[in-house]
Motif scaffolding. Structure first.
Motif, mmCIF file in Angstrom:
data_model
loop_
_atom_site.group_PDB
_atom_site.id
_atom_site.type_symbol
_atom_site.label_atom_id
_atom_site.label_comp_id
_atom_site.label_asym_id
_atom_site.label_seq_id
_atom_site.Cartn_x
_atom_site.Cartn_y
_atom_site.Cartn_z
ATOM 1 N N THR A 170 -8.853 -2.926 3.820
ATOM 2 C CA THR A 170 -10.069 -2.328 3.273
ATOM 3 C C THR A 170 -9.748 -1.288 2.200
ATOM 4 N N GLU A 171 -8.654 -0.553 2.373
ATOM 5 C CA GLU A 171 -8.275 0.449 1.371
ATOM 6 C C GLU A 171 -7.889 -0.210 0.045
ATOM 7 N N VAL A 172 -7.135 -1.294 0.131
ATOM 8 C CA VAL A 172 -6.734 -1.996 -1.091
ATOM 9 C C VAL A 172 -7.941 -2.653 -1.756
ATOM 10 N N LEU A 173 -8.835 -3.226 -0.969
ATOM 11 C CA LEU A 173 -10.028 -3.849 -1.547
ATOM 12 C C LEU A 173 -10.913 -2.820 -2.234
ATOM 13 N N LEU A 174 -10.999 -1.630 -1.667
ATOM 14 C CA LEU A 174 -11.786 -0.570 -2.291
ATOM 15 C C LEU A 174 -11.212 -0.230 -3.667
ATOM 16 N N ALA A 175 -9.885 -0.119 -3.746
ATOM 17 C CA ALA A 175 -9.243 0.158 -5.035
ATOM 18 C C ALA A 175 -9.404 -1.012 -5.986
ATOM 19 N N LEU A 176 -9.348 -2.216 -5.463
ATOM 20 C CA LEU A 176 -9.511 -3.402 -6.301
ATOM 21 C C LEU A 176 -10.901 -3.432 -6.929
ATOM 22 N N GLY A 177 -11.907 -3.049 -6.143
ATOM 23 C CA GLY A 177 -13.274 -3.026 -6.656
ATOM 24 C C GLY A 177 -13.482 -1.994 -7.748
ATOM 25 N N ILE A 178 -12.721 -0.909 -7.687
ATOM 26 C CA ILE A 178 -12.860 0.160 -8.687
ATOM 27 C C ILE A 178 -12.054 -0.142 -9.946
ATOM 28 N N GLU A 179 -10.815 -0.595 -9.763
ATOM 29 C CA GLU A 179 -9.892 -0.754 -10.885
ATOM 30 C C GLU A 179 -9.934 -2.137 -11.531
ATOM 31 N N LEU A 193 0.813 -1.207 0.000
ATOM 32 C CA LEU A 193 0.000 0.000 0.000
ATOM 33 C C LEU A 193 0.852 1.265 0.000
ATOM 34 N N GLU A 194 2.097 1.172 0.422
ATOM 35 C CA GLU A 194 2.969 2.344 0.461
ATOM 36 C C GLU A 194 3.143 2.966 -0.922
ATOM 37 N N ALA A 195 3.025 2.164 -1.966
ATOM 38 C CA ALA A 195 3.146 2.674 -3.337
ATOM 39 C C ALA A 195 1.823 3.216 -3.855
ATOM 40 N N GLY A 196 0.770 3.139 -3.040
ATOM 41 C CA GLY A 196 -0.547 3.608 -3.446
ATOM 42 C C GLY A 196 -1.517 2.446 -3.562
ATOM 43 N N ALA A 197 -2.789 2.710 -3.254
ATOM 44 C CA ALA A 197 -3.800 1.659 -3.277
ATOM 45 C C ALA A 197 -3.969 1.069 -4.670
ATOM 46 N N GLU A 198 -3.875 1.917 -5.701
ATOM 47 C CA GLU A 198 -4.056 1.437 -7.069
ATOM 48 C C GLU A 198 -2.936 0.476 -7.455
ATOM 49 N N VAL A 199 -1.697 0.800 -7.059
ATOM 50 C CA VAL A 199 -0.558 -0.068 -7.360
ATOM 51 C C VAL A 199 -0.702 -1.394 -6.621
ATOM 52 N N ALA A 200 -1.063 -1.341 -5.352
ATOM 53 C CA ALA A 200 -1.243 -2.558 -4.567
ATOM 54 C C ALA A 200 -2.337 -3.433 -5.169
ATOM 55 N N ALA A 201 -3.435 -2.805 -5.596
ATOM 56 C CA ALA A 201 -4.525 -3.551 -6.209
ATOM 57 C C ALA A 201 -4.077 -4.205 -7.506
ATOM 58 N N GLN A 202 -3.261 -3.481 -8.276
ATOM 59 C CA GLN A 202 -2.769 -4.027 -9.544
ATOM 60 C C GLN A 202 -1.890 -5.251 -9.308
ATOM 61 N N LYS A 203 -1.078 -5.224 -8.256
ATOM 62 C CA LYS A 203 -0.239 -6.375 -7.939
ATOM 63 C C LYS A 203 -1.108 -7.583 -7.589
ATOM 64 N N LEU A 204 -2.094 -7.378 -6.724
ATOM 65 C CA LEU A 204 -2.955 -8.487 -6.303
ATOM 66 C C LEU A 204 -3.756 -9.040 -7.461
ATOM 67 N N ALA A 205 -4.211 -8.165 -8.354
ATOM 68 C CA ALA A 205 -5.069 -8.589 -9.463
ATOM 69 C C ALA A 205 -4.336 -9.498 -10.437
ATOM 70 N N GLY A 206 -3.000 -9.512 -10.388
ATOM 71 C CA GLY A 206 -2.238 -10.403 -11.245
ATOM 72 C C GLY A 206 -1.952 -11.749 -10.615
ATOM 73 N N MET A 207 -2.474 -11.968 -9.395
ATOM 74 C CA MET A 207 -2.234 -13.220 -8.679
ATOM 75 C C MET A 207 -3.458 -14.128 -8.741
ATOM 76 N N ASP A 208 -3.248 -15.363 -8.331
ATOM 77 C CA ASP A 208 -4.342 -16.328 -8.282
ATOM 78 C C ASP A 208 -5.381 -15.871 -7.260
ATOM 79 N N ALA A 209 -6.639 -15.843 -7.669
ATOM 80 C CA ALA A 209 -7.711 -15.350 -6.796
ATOM 81 C C ALA A 209 -7.860 -16.208 -5.544
ATOM 82 N N ASP A 210 -7.604 -17.501 -5.645
ATOM 83 C CA ASP A 210 -7.723 -18.374 -4.478
ATOM 84 C C ASP A 210 -6.685 -18.026 -3.415
ATOM 85 N N LEU A 211 -5.466 -17.696 -3.859
ATOM 86 C CA LEU A 211 -4.416 -17.325 -2.916
ATOM 87 C C LEU A 211 -4.784 -16.047 -2.173
#
Length: 245
Positions: free
Chosen positions: A191-200, A110-128
């Motif tokens: 919660t901040e990262v999930l909010l960005a994930l839901g938007i982006e 999250l230190e790099a920004g919620a959008e960046v953190a969300a982008q990293k997670l979105a490239g991973m396996d959803a189950d993980l």
């Protein structure tokens, strides 16, 4: 890439002595500064082997690696997660998923920004990702936890017992989902990262949330199958089997 590799090399012996030549003492911040001064760093980091990157993180300390992790790829991080998040409490025991460490990872990303953190997670396996989030929160469909009145005038709320037992005041409305914290640490970051994930990354967000809803609905009816693993334990078992594969 030599700066990273050299920093992880063991102390070498002096050519005229059996004793190793001590390296210059370098704390985690100093080591990180050396890495950040590597020429063309934004091209070097994405090419690092995950095990080498994991070694760097261990030497520096995860909490200080936000700048470095911002340059990684989701594929790298998924593999580093695999190396870092599964730990044996004592020698000889099976490795277990470290929920506390997962929370620290979310905070650092999250230190790099919620959008960046969300982008990293979105490239991973959803189950993980869902398995990690399920260690920190119950996730319910908003409709399932909205009270309604029966024809007899009775107020009914699905999962009311679970909510009353686990409600510690940390809840979060996220669109059609209600999150109920299992632990306070890393809650705001999650919660901040999930909010960005839901938007982006809407489609991926719903994949993760639906899995979390399933993992939150633990327990079986007394139908002869109650000895089965819970959904959460089954999901963890499948992740462990996937790691072995």
């Amino acid at each position: 890439m030599n700066s990273f590799a050299n920093a992880l090399q063991p102390t070498a012996p002096h050519p005229d002595s059996d004793k190793p030549v001590p390296r210059e003492a370098t704390d985690g911040r100093g080591l990180l500064d050396r890495f950040l001064n590597t020429p063309n760093l934004e091209q070097v980091v994405p090419r690092l082997r995950p095990d080498l990157l994991h070694g760097v993180i261990q030497k520096i300390g995860l909490e200080d690696c936000g700048e470095l992790l911002a340059l990684t790829t989701p594929e790298q991080l998924a593999r580093v997660f695999d190396l870092d998040l599964w730990r044996a409490v004592t020698a000889g025991q099976d490795e277990q998923f470290d929920a506390d460490r997962f929370g620290v990872w979310i905070e650092v990303l999250l230190e790099a920004g919620a959008e960046v953190a969300a982008q990293k997670l979105a490239g991973m396996d959803a189950d993980l990702v869902a398995n990690g989030l399920a260690q920190h929160a119950f996730v319910y469909d908003r409709a399932a936890v909205t009270p309604y009145e029966t024809l007899d005038g009775e107020q009914v709320t699905f999962y009311a017992d679970a909510i009353s037992v686990h409600d510690n005041g940390l809840t979060f409305d996220l669109g059609s989902y209600l999150l109920l914290a299992k632990r306070a640490d890393s809650w705001e970051a999650i919660t901040e990262v999930l909010l960005a994930l839901g938007i982006e990354h809407t489609e991926y967000f719903h994949q993760v949330m639906r899995r979390c809803v399933t993992l939150s609905n633990e327990g079986f009816e007394l139908d002869g199958l109650d000895a089965l693993l819970s959904k959460k334990d089954q999901a963890t078992f499948e992740l462990e089997a996937g790691r072995e594969g």
